[in-house]
Design an enzyme around this catalytic site. Structure first.
Site, PDB file in Angstrom:
ATOM      1  CD1 TRP A 134      -2.244  -2.339   1.970  1.00 17.24           C
ATOM      2  CD2 TRP A 134      -2.740  -1.284   0.378  1.00 17.24           C
ATOM      3  NE1 TRP A 134      -3.042  -2.951   1.674  1.00 17.24           N
ATOM      4  CE2 TRP A 134      -4.016  -2.924   0.402  1.00 17.24           C
ATOM      5  CE3 TRP A 134      -2.973  -1.261  -0.736  1.00 17.24           C
ATOM      6  CZ2 TRP A 134      -4.497  -3.129  -0.226  1.00 17.24           C
ATOM      7  CZ3 TRP A 134      -4.242  -1.044  -1.431  1.00 17.24           C
ATOM      8  CH2 TRP A 134      -4.749  -2.561  -1.771  1.00 17.24           C
TER       9      TRP A 134
ATOM     10  CG  ASP B 126      -3.236   3.986   4.258  1.00 19.10           C
ATOM     11  OD1 ASP B 126      -4.080   3.493   4.654  1.00 19.10           O
ATOM     12  OD2 ASP B 126      -2.810   3.156   2.741  1.00 19.10           O
TER      13      ASP B 126
ATOM     14  CE  LYS C  78      -9.047  -3.213   3.903  1.00 15.28           C
ATOM     15  NZ  LYS C  78      -8.042  -2.469   4.389  1.00 15.28           N
TER      16      LYS C  78
HETATM   17  C1  LIG Z   1      -6.806  -1.714   1.964  1.00 12.38           C
HETATM   18  C2  LIG Z   1      -6.408  -1.028   2.707  1.00 12.38           C
HETATM   19  C3  LIG Z   1      -5.922  -0.444   1.294  1.00 12.38           C
HETATM   20  C4  LIG Z   1      -7.189  -0.352   0.392  1.00 12.38           C
HETATM   21  O1  LIG Z   1      -7.931   0.284   0.712  1.00 12.38           O
HETATM   22  P1  LIG Z   1      -9.225   0.745  -0.414  1.00 12.38           P
HETATM   23  O2  LIG Z   1     -10.507   0.995   0.466  1.00 12.38           O
HETATM   24  O3  LIG Z   1      -9.517  -0.622  -1.623  1.00 12.38           O
HETATM   25  O4  LIG Z   1      -8.185   1.489  -1.688  1.00 12.38           O
HETATM   26  C5  LIG Z   1      -5.173   0.515   1.702  1.00 12.38           C
HETATM   27  N1  LIG Z   1      -4.453   0.743   2.237  1.00 12.38           N
HETATM   28  C6  LIG Z   1      -4.551   0.114   3.561  1.00 12.38           C
HETATM   29  C7  LIG Z   1      -2.983   0.226   4.603  1.00 12.38           C
HETATM   30  C8  LIG Z   1      -5.358  -1.002   3.198  1.00 12.38           C
HETATM   31  O5  LIG Z   1      -5.459  -1.772   4.296  1.00 12.38           O
END
Ligand SMILES: *Cc1c(COP(=O)(O)O)cnc(C)c1O
Length: 355
Positions: free
Chosen positions: A99, A166, A190
């Site tokens: 990511w 993020d 999540k």
């Molecule tokens: C799941 C995840 C993403 C991707 O998220 P989307 O909403 O599918 O774009 C990005 N960063 C992290 C840390 C994630 O766990």
């Protein structure tokens, strides 16, 4: 049979959140209409957005001068919106996994990107620590929880530049010092809501500093000015996010959620370390409380599929590791009860007795 939901994302939500949503889908606030059938500008819906924003601020102790946005596009769109809005010349990124790498790739389209450190050479099993961040960067981007590898940065890094994070997979699992950040974002699927809504916490006076034209939909200022209502927001996921925020508050807030996260993680890592058949993947000091990744010990390697089958028959769901890591991943998000962790531990102990 009771299912224990260890899915990595979309993932478990509190039962009462699902029940409240089911009710609102049938009849929202006694209106005789489903939440799916009303305008986002209806007078009954505005309070949903307002309360969700207020609870975000309250639960994360967000200081004055920040906005909370509910957008579409997922964390993946934020990978490009962040540099679009904040990267004038140069940005620093910490490469802690897939990511982080994807975020870095998008930023390169907007300016100079400095990768201050990377743990790629060890398949991201640790969080790099000895690095320095250039003083002249517009921001330093981190991924606080690396969902695939099971590593987590459990405190805000001590640097003298604005932070961007993020926090898709560990939001609301520990207190954060929001004042250190100009932007915190994540996909909601999540720890907060089903897929479809993206949360963004943005520092208002950090906006408007880049010289490029930013398309309206990709400009944070547009969404700040319109209270996340510039276009039709994901109404149902926002409603569900609100239910989860209420649940967090009713359960004692982020401090209490963190306590539970530590307790659940300690239980499961304790068993991984004790049980001769399993080994943890991440280095101990960087172990994630949210995504607990482990493999079979080398001498039991061929039993991996057997364990998945054994555990699945006992109600465990989603414990197969990500394909780039292998083994097992038990995601222990905020809504996962301690009983589910205990059920997985019981499986590991029974499996050990069988071999
Ligand atoms: C799941 C995840 C993403 C991707 O998220 P989307 O909403 O599918 O774009 C990005 N960063 C992290 C840390 C994630 O766990």
């Amino acid at each position: 049979m009771k299912k224990h939901n260890f899915n990595a994302g979309p993932s478990i939500l509190p039962r009462e959140v699902i029940e409240n949503t089911a009710q609102a889908i049938l009849d929202f606030n006694g209106s005789g209409l489903s939440i799916m059938e009303i305008s986002h500008r209806a007078k009954d819906f505005q309070p949903v957005v307002d309360e969700a924003e207020a609870l975000f601020k309250e639960l994360l102790n967000i200081p004055e001068g920040y906005s909370v946005l509910f957008l579409g596009g997922g964390a993946s769109l934020e990978f490009c919106m962040v540099p679009y809005n904040f990267l004038e010349k140069k940005a620093a990124y910490l490469n802690t996994g897939v990511w982080a790498k994807k975020a870095m790739k998008e930023a390169k389209g907007f300016g100079e990107v400095v990768e201050v450190a990377s743990s790629a050479e060890a398949n991201y099993t640790y969080i790099p620590k000895d690095y320095s961040v250039p003083a002249d960067v517009d921001y330093f981007h981190i991924t606080t929880n690396n969902t695939i590898y099971g590593t987590e940065l459990k405190s805000d890094p001590d640097v003298n530049v604005p932070l961007v994070a993020d926090m898709s997979s560990d939001i609301f699992s520990r207190p954060i010092d929001v004042s250190r950040y100009i932007c915190i974002y994540g996909g909601a699927q999540k720890n907060l809501a089903p897929a479809g809504v993206t949360f963004v916490i943005v520092k208002n006076d950090a906006l408007g500093k880049v010289s490029r034209y930013i398309p309206s939909m990709l400009n944070y200022q547009t969404h700040v000015d319109n209270g996340s209502m510039f276009n039709t927001p994901p109404v149902v996921p926002i409603y569900i996010a609100l239910q989860t925020l209420r649940w967090i508050k009713a359960n004692g807030g982020v401090g209490e959620i963190e306590k539970r996260a530590i307790e659940k993680a300690d239980m499961l890592y304790g068993e991984i370390d004790r049980n001769k058949m399993f080994v943890g993947i991440a280095v101990k000091e960087d172990r994630s409380r949210m995504n607990i990744c482990f493999v079979m010990a080398p001498e039991y390697k061929e039993l991996e599929a057997d364990f998945i089958k054994f555990a699945t028959e006992k109600g465990m769901v989603g414990i197969k590791g990500h394909r780039s890591v292998g083994g097992f991943r038990a995601s222990c998000y905020n809504a996962l009860p301690k009983e589910s962790v205990q059920a997985l531990i019981d499986c590991m102990q029974e499996f050990e007795k069988l071999h």
